[in-house]
Design an enzyme around this catalytic site. Structure first.
Site, PDB file in Angstrom:
ATOM      1  N   GLY A 182       0.808  -1.216   0.000  1.00 23.71           N
ATOM      2  CA  GLY A 182       0.000   0.000   0.000  1.00 23.71           C
ATOM      3  C   GLY A 182       0.840   1.264   0.000  1.00 23.71           C
ATOM      4  N   HIS A 183       0.163   2.396  -0.052  1.00 18.53           N
ATOM      5  CA  HIS A 183       0.853   3.684  -0.161  1.00 18.53           C
ATOM      6  C   HIS A 183       1.574   4.063   1.134  1.00 18.53           C
ATOM      7  CE1 HIS A 183      -2.178   5.693   2.371  1.00 18.53           C
ATOM      8  NE2 HIS A 183      -3.035   4.863   1.790  1.00 18.53           N
ATOM      9  N   ASP A 184       2.649   4.827   0.970  1.00 17.00           N
ATOM     10  CA  ASP A 184       3.358   5.472   2.088  1.00 17.00           C
ATOM     11  C   ASP A 184       3.866   4.491   3.132  1.00 17.00           C
ATOM     12  OD1 ASP A 184       2.907   8.337   1.301  1.00 17.00           O
ATOM     13  OD2 ASP A 184       0.824   7.688   1.465  1.00 17.00           O
TER      14      ASP A 184
END
Length: 232
Positions: free
Chosen positions: A147-149
């Protein structure tokens, strides 16, 4: 017309993961023919002289000290994070000029503003969303989703089918088994091992093993022994 010189590369480890890294290189060459795979290095003397996935097992890792390997790249194919730490240290003792590529399969999707370190591989059909920081000598296997970040520190391993949600931190040398799920915002501590199929819904401390749904800590490792093997 100028002929492009290929980059010479060896794979450290001739097991199943070594086959997978070889296939990744083969698939990359189908897009742009830039790698000359010389073969494998493996300390198992029973493999010497044999072929794996049509490439020769050249010998043990000490061969890296030979002059003919002065300008090669090397990719570690050691699945367990602790073993990968040890083998990279040993390889650099043999050859301080050794270089480590970043190998990303052509079918992988890499989001914007994502950083990926040297010696890291991202397998087929992996999805890495935007804003990730992935360290050096990390294995992101095929069919995984990051997922992001997220932050994935050096020498971590993410096995096939694993789903890591956004804002997750995998500390140094983390090992996630096949089909693990990690919920948003969770931190998995240094050198922690998460068993296959587990669901990590809360942060886990360093140097432990956790299994199950939800993942529960079942034991701690010997932190002193682990640190001597290269942990932080």
């Amino acid at each position: 017309m100028k002929i492009q010189t290929k980059n010479k590369i060896v794979i450290i480890g001739a097991g199943g993961l070594g086959k997978g890294i070889a296939q990744l290189i083969i698939d990359l060459n189908k897009v742009e023919d830039v790698w000359e795979l010389l073969g494998y290095l493996d300390d198992d003397i029973n493999l010497r002289g044999k072929t794996v996935n049509n490439y020769p097992v050249l010998g043990q890792i000490e061969l890296l000290a030979d002059r003919k390997f002065h300008d090669v790249y090397a990719m570690s194919a050691i699945g367990l994070s602790s073993g990968r730490i040890q083998i990279i240290r040993k390889a650099l003792e043999m050859n301080r000029n050794l270089r480590f590529p970043t190998l990303i399969h052509p079918t992988a999707i890499i989001g914007e503003e994502t950083e990926i370190g040297e010696g890291t591989s991202v397998g087929a059909y992996a999805i890495v969303e935007p804003g990730n920081r992935i360290g050096s000598h990390v294995l992101v296997h095929y069919g995984t989703t990051i997922g992001h970040d997220c932050v994935i520190e050096d020498f971590s391993t993410v096995l096939p089918g694993t789903n890591v949600s956004g804002f997750v931190k995998l500390c140094y040398g983390t090992y996630l088994g096949t089909n693990v799920s990690v919920l948003p915002g969770v931190e998995v501590g240094t050198r922690t091992i998460v068993g296959a199929g587990a669901a990590v819904i809360h942060s886990l401390p360093a140097y432990c093993t956790a299994v199950g749904v939800p993942a529960k800590l079942i034991k701690y490792h010997d932190e002193v022994a682990a640190s001597r093997m290269g942990g932080e």
